[in-house]
Design a protein around this motif. Structure first.
Motif, short mmCIF file in Angstrom:
data_model
loop_
_atom_site.label_atom_id
_atom_site.label_comp_id
_atom_site.label_asym_id
_atom_site.label_seq_id
_atom_site.Cartn_x
_atom_site.Cartn_y
_atom_site.Cartn_z
N GLY A 135 0.83 -1.26 0.05
CA GLY A 135 -0.01 -0.15 -0.10
C GLY A 135 0.97 1.30 0.01
O GLY A 135 0.41 2.09 -0.77
N PRO A 136 1.79 1.45 1.09
CA PRO A 136 2.86 2.77 0.82
C PRO A 136 3.46 2.92 -0.41
O PRO A 136 3.58 4.02 -0.68
N GLY A 175 0.67 4.61 -2.74
CA GLY A 175 0.51 5.62 -2.05
C GLY A 175 1.66 6.80 -2.68
O GLY A 175 1.30 7.62 -2.98
N SER A 223 -6.47 -1.31 1.85
CA SER A 223 -5.10 -0.55 2.09
C SER A 223 -4.71 0.12 0.67
O SER A 223 -4.25 1.10 0.61
N TRP A 278 -4.09 4.04 0.90
CA TRP A 278 -2.86 4.56 0.65
C TRP A 278 -2.75 5.51 -0.62
O TRP A 278 -1.87 6.46 -0.51
#
Length: 222
Positions: free
Chosen positions: A35-36, A39, A73, A77
């Motif tokens: 997820g990060p 993002g 998620s 993100w």
């Protein structure tokens, strides 16, 4: 699982080298960081509009369908990334400021100070709608953050509108990628057509404005 995601990016690369390269880059971020990573890709897309969200978001949805990350998620993100990227552009507008904008504007041909004043008045009346709905228009979704900063729209209001608009846009494209599976890349084709229509309308409006301004100057109008 990871090989499937990489293969999907490779397939797009074979069809379109520029977008394929971006897909491979985004796939690498999502595979490595989950997820990060998604993002971060969307945050960069906001700051650098040529990075297409219509590729990154459906690919993230496809990754969720393969179990690389969850839908929750993916949406959390990517929406956070949208807000972070938009906040950076808001800061640019806020730092640049109204006075510098007026100085720069005065140096442009075919425009008057009153044009900018009217634009500011329009944004004062419709800025909230522009920021909210602008998040769902490719390219414009990034640019709208700059005048919001210049006009010093209250930052909590800006963040709220950006979050709401981004969540809608991200949800549509992520879920489309999730539902289409390994055919996620067709989403970009439809969004790309819509982007070209919006860009074409903007260019027509700009051409009409310049034509009217030149004719006005030719008649000796102030």
């Amino acid at each position: 699982m990871h090989l499937t995601l990489a293969a999907a990016a490779h397939r797009l690369a074979a069809a379109s080298e520029p977008q394929g390269g971006i897909a491979g880059w985004a796939a690498g971020l999502v595979e490595t960081f989950g997820g990060p990573g998604a993002g971060a890709a969307i945050a960069l897309e906001n700051v650098f509009p040529p990075l297409p969200s219509e590729v990154i978001l459906p690919l993230t949805g496809f990754a969720a369908s393969q179990g690389v990350l969850s839908i929750a998620s993916a949406l959390f993100w990517t929406t956070l990334g949208s807000v972070v990227g938009a906040g950076a552009l808001y800061a640019v507008g806020a730092v640049f400021g109204r006075e510098r904008m007026h100085v720069w504007w005065a140096k442009l041909p075919l425009v008057k100070a009153s044009d900018l004043v009217r634009t500011e008045a329009w944004f004062a009346r419709h800025g909230t709608k522009a920021v909210l709905l602008g998040r769902m228009v490719p390219v414009f979704r990034s640019l709208i953050s700059v005048p919001a900063g210049v006009e010093r729209m209250p930052f909590p209001v800006f963040v709220g509108l950006t979050t709401a608009g981004s969540l809608v846009w991200n949800t549509v494209l992520v879920m489309a990628g999730y539902g289409l599976g390994d055919r996620w890349d067709v989403v970009g084709s439809y969004v790309g057509v819509a982007s070209k229509v919006v860009l074409g309308l903007a260019l027509v409006a700009l051409a009409a404005y310049v034509t009217l301004r030149v004719r006005g100057r030719g008649r000796g109008k102030p």
